[in-house]
Design a protein around this motif. Structure first.
Motif, mmCIF file in Angstrom:
data_model
loop_
_atom_site.group_PDB
_atom_site.id
_atom_site.type_symbol
_atom_site.label_atom_id
_atom_site.label_comp_id
_atom_site.label_asym_id
_atom_site.label_seq_id
_atom_site.Cartn_x
_atom_site.Cartn_y
_atom_site.Cartn_z
ATOM 1 N N LEU A 6 0.821 -1.204 0.000
ATOM 2 C CA LEU A 6 0.000 0.000 0.000
ATOM 3 C C LEU A 6 0.859 1.260 0.000
ATOM 4 N N GLU A 7 0.364 2.259 -0.683
ATOM 5 C CA GLU A 7 0.982 3.585 -0.635
ATOM 6 C C GLU A 7 0.759 4.165 0.767
ATOM 7 N N GLU A 8 1.598 5.082 1.166
ATOM 8 C CA GLU A 8 1.445 5.747 2.462
ATOM 9 C C GLU A 8 0.074 6.407 2.576
ATOM 10 N N SER A 9 -0.398 6.994 1.504
ATOM 11 C CA SER A 9 -1.705 7.663 1.538
ATOM 12 C C SER A 9 -2.829 6.654 1.807
ATOM 13 N N ASP A 10 -2.734 5.456 1.256
ATOM 14 C CA ASP A 10 -3.744 4.429 1.511
ATOM 15 C C ASP A 10 -3.688 3.951 2.966
ATOM 16 N N ARG A 11 -2.485 3.790 3.503
ATOM 17 C CA ARG A 11 -2.362 3.387 4.908
ATOM 18 C C ARG A 11 -2.955 4.462 5.824
ATOM 19 N N PHE A 12 -2.719 5.732 5.484
ATOM 20 C CA PHE A 12 -3.267 6.842 6.258
ATOM 21 C C PHE A 12 -4.794 6.850 6.171
ATOM 22 N N THR A 13 -5.324 6.611 4.986
ATOM 23 C CA THR A 13 -6.777 6.529 4.790
ATOM 24 C C THR A 13 -7.380 5.433 5.653
ATOM 25 N N ILE A 14 -6.764 4.264 5.653
ATOM 26 C CA ILE A 14 -7.268 3.133 6.435
ATOM 27 C C ILE A 14 -7.230 3.460 7.928
ATOM 28 N N LEU A 15 -6.150 4.054 8.383
ATOM 29 C CA LEU A 15 -6.018 4.408 9.791
ATOM 30 C C LEU A 15 -7.101 5.413 10.203
ATOM 31 N N LEU A 16 -7.265 6.473 9.428
ATOM 32 C CA LEU A 16 -8.298 7.468 9.740
ATOM 33 C C LEU A 16 -9.696 6.858 9.683
ATOM 34 N N SER A 17 -9.935 6.024 8.695
ATOM 35 C CA SER A 17 -11.248 5.373 8.557
ATOM 36 C C SER A 17 -11.544 4.483 9.756
ATOM 37 N N ALA A 18 -10.543 3.758 10.202
ATOM 38 C CA ALA A 18 -10.724 2.889 11.366
ATOM 39 C C ALA A 18 -11.063 3.720 12.603
ATOM 40 N N TRP A 19 -10.410 4.853 12.769
ATOM 41 C CA TRP A 19 -10.688 5.716 13.925
ATOM 42 C C TRP A 19 -12.130 6.216 13.908
ATOM 43 N N PHE A 20 -12.621 6.591 12.740
ATOM 44 C CA PHE A 20 -13.893 7.296 12.651
ATOM 45 C C PHE A 20 -15.094 6.445 12.263
ATOM 46 N N HIS A 21 -14.909 5.228 11.763
ATOM 47 C CA HIS A 21 -16.019 4.532 11.098
ATOM 48 C C HIS A 21 -17.220 4.230 12.001
ATOM 49 N N ASP A 22 -17.037 4.104 13.292
ATOM 50 C CA ASP A 22 -18.164 3.841 14.178
ATOM 51 C C ASP A 22 -18.456 4.983 15.153
ATOM 52 N N THR A 23 -17.891 6.147 14.918
ATOM 53 C CA THR A 23 -18.131 7.268 15.835
ATOM 54 C C THR A 23 -19.589 7.703 15.838
ATOM 55 N N GLY A 24 -20.328 7.415 14.795
ATOM 56 C CA GLY A 24 -21.747 7.747 14.750
ATOM 57 C C GLY A 24 -22.535 7.056 15.839
ATOM 58 N N PHE A 25 -22.062 5.893 16.315
ATOM 59 C CA PHE A 25 -22.710 5.221 17.432
ATOM 60 C C PHE A 25 -22.670 6.109 18.680
ATOM 61 N N ASN A 26 -21.529 6.760 18.895
ATOM 62 C CA ASN A 26 -21.373 7.617 20.075
ATOM 63 C C ASN A 26 -22.297 8.817 20.029
ATOM 64 N N ALA A 27 -22.732 9.191 18.844
ATOM 65 C CA ALA A 27 -23.661 10.315 18.700
ATOM 66 C C ALA A 27 -25.104 9.849 18.880
ATOM 67 N N GLY A 28 -25.291 8.551 19.206
ATOM 68 C CA GLY A 28 -26.619 8.045 19.493
ATOM 69 C C GLY A 28 -27.322 7.395 18.312
ATOM 70 N N TYR A 29 -26.594 7.090 17.262
ATOM 71 C CA TYR A 29 -27.202 6.503 16.075
ATOM 72 C C TYR A 29 -26.774 5.053 15.937
ATOM 73 N N ILE A 30 -27.729 4.173 15.679
ATOM 74 C CA ILE A 30 -27.387 2.801 15.313
ATOM 75 C C ILE A 30 -27.690 2.632 13.833
ATOM 76 N N LYS A 31 -28.936 2.898 13.481
ATOM 77 C CA LYS A 31 -29.300 2.789 12.072
ATOM 78 C C LYS A 31 -28.646 3.941 11.319
ATOM 79 N N ASN A 32 -27.971 3.607 10.242
ATOM 80 C CA ASN A 32 -27.272 4.594 9.416
ATOM 81 C C ASN A 32 -26.224 5.387 10.195
#
Length: 155
Positions: A6-32
């Motif tokens: 992977l390019e460095e940019s792809d590794r950075f994308t994956i890392l950021l995505s992993a950090w943020f992908h479920d943060t919507g749960f913390n805002a009180g959302y399950i669906k969508n």
């Protein structure tokens, strides 16, 4: 081969995505929750003046985790497989029990074991891993869980 160069940019994308992908749960959302997660990630990255070249692939990775998963790029495939990695591991029973309890608390509804097992059989049967690594290392264990759950059915 089970890994990706992977390019460095792809590794950075994956890392950021992993950090943020479920943060919507913390805002009180399950669906969508992915939609809220995308907003949180976009707001955060914009605040730190990241360009669309960073934000766009991150939000695409988060969007790809929405069920049914439909990743288009290697980073999207990796984040989708990471999100459901546990399906093909020995952690599956403990993780699915925690998820059942979480759903019961959120929806205020009891999920009887038989119903929950049937739901999991259906989910596991429809699920697919996208990366060669997960297909090679996890798929067979996931299939075993389908058999175990099926054997636990009454009658």
């Amino acid at each position: 081969m089970t890994g990706y160069e992977l390019e460095e940019s792809d590794r950075f994308t994956i890392l950021l995505s992993a950090w943020f992908h479920d943060t919507g749960f913390n805002a009180g959302y399950i669906k969508n929750h992915e939609t809220q997660s995308i907003k949180i990630a976009t707001d955060f990255l914009t605040q730190y003046q990241e360009s669309d070249d960073v934000i766009s692939p991150v939000t695409a990775c988060i969007a790809a985790t929405r069920m049914p998963q439909k990743p288009l790029t290697i980073p999207e495939m990796i984040i989708c497989d990471a999100d459901l990695f546990h399906l093909g591991t020995d952690d599956f029973p403990a993780m699915t029990e925690l998820l059942r309890q979480e759903f019961q608390q959120y929806f205020g509804k009891i999920f009887p074991k038989e119903d929950w097992d049937n739901h999991n059989i259906d989910f596991l049967t429809k699920h697919r891993y996208f990366t060669t690594y997960c297909q090679t290392k996890l798929e067979s264990r996931k299939v075993e869980w389908i058999k175990v759950l099926g054997q636990q059915r009454p009658g």
